[in-house]
Enzyme design. Structure first.
Site, PDB file in Angstrom:
ATOM      1  N   ARG A 300       3.364 -10.134  -3.834  1.00  0.00           N
ATOM      2  CA  ARG A 300       2.527 -10.590  -2.743  1.00  0.00           C
ATOM      3  C   ARG A 300       2.917 -11.472  -1.721  1.00  0.00           C
ATOM      4  NH1 ARG A 300      -2.248 -12.962  -6.375  1.00  0.00           N
ATOM      5  NH2 ARG A 300      -0.922 -14.656  -7.428  1.00  0.00           N
ATOM      6  N   VAL A 422      -6.479  -6.297  -0.215  1.00  0.00           N
ATOM      7  CA  VAL A 422      -5.712  -5.839  -1.536  1.00  0.00           C
ATOM      8  C   VAL A 422      -4.870  -7.114  -2.308  1.00  0.00           C
ATOM      9  CG1 VAL A 422      -5.281  -3.600  -0.334  1.00  0.00           C
ATOM     10  CG2 VAL A 422      -3.635  -5.299   0.061  1.00  0.00           C
ATOM     11  N   GLU A 423      -4.378  -6.716  -3.275  1.00  0.00           N
ATOM     12  CA  GLU A 423      -3.620  -7.721  -3.916  1.00  0.00           C
ATOM     13  C   GLU A 423      -4.184  -9.180  -4.213  1.00  0.00           C
ATOM     14  OE1 GLU A 423       0.732  -7.887  -3.336  1.00  0.00           O
ATOM     15  OE2 GLU A 423       0.927  -5.686  -2.718  1.00  0.00           O
ATOM     16  N   GLY A 424      -5.268  -9.328  -4.669  1.00  0.00           N
ATOM     17  CA  GLY A 424      -6.099 -10.355  -4.651  1.00  0.00           C
ATOM     18  C   GLY A 424      -7.081 -10.528  -3.513  1.00  0.00           C
TER      19      GLY A 424
END
Ligand SMILES: Cc1cc2nc3c(=O)[nH]c(=O)nc-3n(C[C@H](O)[C@H](O)[C@H](O)COP(=O)(O)OP(=O)(O)OC[C@H]3O[C@@H](n4cnc5c(N)ncnc54)[C@H](O)[C@@H]3O)c2cc1C
Length: 660
Positions: A300, A422-424
């Protein structure tokens, strides 16, 4: 007597430390640390930052970056999905090495440095964000990354060369209707069963939001392995790979994420898989969460920041040109303070994103895996990019709202919430993860203290608590210092004060998880400090001394935001005694100097070095931005008034659709 005191303290600390689940513990332990550790210690060595020079990009990698222009000319700005050309596009980008930037050469991949990857993603996203997503996903956390780290040699040989060429299009599905932010909380389950004498896993899949799923033929899935008959004696989150057309697998529907134009959809059905489908085979059954967390620590920090950088640079460069030419009330709108104010906010945030992207790429290229820094980068760059795009839309006004040829913003504006979610998701990353993980991972003593309590080791506890108390007192006393006029000295002071304040906030123990407004504001201060050091590093390596004043403006901007948040946290500290201890360290905040916005605009406008930086790693051929550049040139030559008016009118025109 002293031992009794330590025992009492031990019991007290034990009471306040949060109850941590296995999944949280794995998330906390994954990844490493870098400058975030120094920030928590209260002292960052600026000389070390200055001496830390970036690697030169190799000739071959530079050629690859340059050849991205050919890719972009070839594909243009068409949306990737729904689009009947999608498989030709995948074939083309696969054959040209864009789907294998993280795959080792040994498996026919095109592995390149993080800096080069980031530059390529930034360039692609600046021109065609939907193509950017399609390129980004195979190069981020997913089948290729997981296979390389954890796959068996047989799996690597089977899949990686085909992923490298684009023959296999990957996707990775964790999320379902009941597991979003709590990614593995109520995830699909897979039951271990013996079928015809062989151990198999039966999985009921219900995945949604999965990027590339509608076109994917190699599907990574995450599920909770359950072994009621004790056939494997292993349970827990597990990741496996299945190919398209696997019996029972359904890839039947797609979503439309904000008209951003990339493939995203569902993976459903009931499937039966062998243990060989698990990435890494039976040995990795139940290890999925650890595998994912370790890979996420890097992932990320690269793709989403790079795409934010591309979008922000193109918006700031394009709007900077537009406001010089677009006239209302007979003057360029860029001369109006209300517009200038928004533009300067765009510029500063873009500059911060660009500097921090470079610095973080450099850290990751040293094979470090700083999970707190990559979480900061994910949240900060996507959030700042959204601020930039909002301002850009306001300034471009009607031209940004109506779609068509001259509107260069809609594609970025539509894609922006995707990076945020997205991604957290950013709300969770800011409110819970950055500072919470920072305390546990980056703080010099808390993790050791926590460990000593978990293992009931009073000797270790004594050592760690003594060190923590000593550091806390030292940092607290230092934080009484007065502000110095020099911004770098001010940054050093803020670092010290942040370190001291974090020790006091740490006393909240497990309550921090629910005190997300405190944790979120601490996260902002920590992030601002990191971004400010990245500006020092960037300017030292990439700009002339003339631009030091830009660095100082940006650092000042980050400091001002931090001061307000520092005071907010002190004023809202629950415990009166501690609040009173902290109060004298509060900042006396002076009003910003509004004329500095006018000054900064004058510096930025028409500055060639700044233009070069803004236009590096973006692409805008045949777009309205290129026309704006031509307008700039025509303006210089007063004989071309007629050509200027013609082009001006073309640029301000808005696409007109025929009414049928
Ligand atoms: C376009 C797109 C592409 C995606 N691609 C993929 C993919 O390829 N693979 C995949 O597996 N998933 C993918 N996702 C899923 C993505 O990871 C989830 O959307 C994300 O995790 C958030 O889940 P949710 O949307 O269900 O929101 P929810 O979990 O319902 O969250 C709602 C809000 O509550 C906040 N929140 C939740 N819990 C907390 C907490 N403890 N503290 C503070 N705030 C909290 C969140 O931040 C959010 O603001 C994608 C999603 C989208 C929209």
């Amino acid at each position: 007597m002293i031992n009794i005191m330590y025992r009492l303290l031990f019991n007290q600390v034990k009471k306040i430390i949060p109850r941590i689940s296995e999944t949280e513990l794995i998330a906390l332990r994954s990844g490493g640390v870098d400058i975030d550790r120094d920030i928590f210690c209260g002292k960052v060595n600026i000389n070390k930052i200055i001496e830390d020079t970036p690697n030169k990009i190799s000739k071959n990698e530079q050629l690859f970056i340059n050849s991205t222009d050919i890719l972009l000319d070839h594909i243009g700005q068409q949306q990737m999905y729904p689009n009947k050309n999608i498989y030709n596009t995948m074939d083309y980008i696969g054959k040209n090495g864009y789907l294998s930037m993280i795959i080792d050469k040994k498996y026919n991949g095109n592995k390149i440095s993080i800096m080069t990857q980031s530059k390529i993603i930034s360039k692609i996203c600046s021109y065609n964000p939907s193509l950017g997503v399609v390129v980004m996903v195979p190069n981020s956390l997913g089948p290729a990354e997981l296979l390389q780290h954890y796959g068996t040699e047989e799996q690597k040989n089977n899949y990686l060369p085909r992923l490298a060429t684009g023959e296999l299009i990957p996707c990775f599905g964790l999320t379902g209707p009941n597991n979003g932010s709590d990614a593995v909380g109520q995830i699909d389950t897979g039951i271990v069963k013996k079928i015809d004498g062989k151990i198999k896993i039966i999985i009921k899949l219900n995945k949604r939001y999965i990027t590339l799923a509608p076109i994917s033929n190699l599907i990574g899935i995450g599920f909770n392995l359950q072994d009621p008959d004790k056939l494997l004696n292993k349970e827990g989150i597990t990741v496996a790979l299945v190919e398209k057309n696997h019996p029972g697998l359904e890839q039947l529907t797609y979503h439309n994420p904000n008209n951003a134009g990339f493939p995203n959809g569902t993976v459903k059905g009931e499937i039966t898989i062998d243990l060989e489908n698990i990435i890494g085979g039976e040995a990795n059954a139940g290890n999925g969460w650890k595998m994912l967390m370790e890979c996420l620590a890097v992932g990320r920090g690269v793709s989403l920041p790079a795409s934010s950088n591309g979008a922000s640079k193109v918006a700031t460069y394009g709007i900077g040109k537009y406001i010089k030419h677009r006239k209302q009330f007979k003057i360029p709108i860029g001369e109006m303070e209300a517009v200038k104010e928004k533009y300067i906010s765009m510029f500063i945030n873009t500059w911060i994103i660009n500097s921090s992207v470079h610095y973080t790429n450099h850290i990751l290229d040293k094979n470090k895996t700083p999970s707190v820094i990559t979480a900061i980068m994910k949240q900060q760059t996507t959030e700042r990019s959204r601020v930039i795009l909002n301002h850009a839309m306001d300034i471009y006004a009607g031209s940004g709202i109506c779609t068509g040829d001259n509107n260069f913003l809609t594609a970025f504006y539509n894609s922006s919430p995707v990076g945020i979610t997205v991604e957290g998701s950013n709300t969770l990353t800011r409110g819970l993860i950055i500072f919470g993980q920072g305390l546990n991972k980056s703080h010099p003593h808390i993790y050791n203290l926590f460990n000593s309590i978990m293992t009931n080791n009073i000797t270790d506890f004594k050592v760690n608590i003594n060190m923590m108390v000593k550091d806390s007192i030292q940092n607290y006393l230092q934080s009484y210092k007065f502000k110095n006029k020099n911004v770098i000295k001010q940054l050093e002071l803020l670092t010290m004060k942040f370190s001291s304040l974090s020790n006091f906030v740490a006393i909240l123990g497990g309550k921090i998880k629910s005190k997300q407004m405190i944790s979120g504001n601490m996260a902002d201060i920590l992030s601002n400090i990191y971004l400010a050091y990245s500006l020092i590093w960037y300017h030292n390596n990439y700009t002339s001394k003339d631009l030091d004043k830009i660095r100082d403006y940006c650092i000042e901007y980050l400091l001002q935001d931090s001061y307000v948040k520092y005071n907010l946290i002190v004023d809202n500290y629950d415990n009166l005694m501690i609040r009173n201890i902290l109060k004298p360290t509060k900042y006396i905040i002076s009003s910003s100097n509004l004329s500095s916005i006018n000054n900064l605009y004058n510096i930025v406008k028409d500055n060639k070095e700044i233009e070069n930086i803004l236009t590096t790693d973006i692409y805008y051929k045949n777009t309205v931005i290129e026309k704006l550049e031509r307008l700039d040139n025509l303006e210089k030559n007063k004989d071309n008034n007629e050509d200027y008016s013609k082009l001006y009118n073309d640029i301000i025109s808005v696409f007109e659709y025929k009414i049928n």
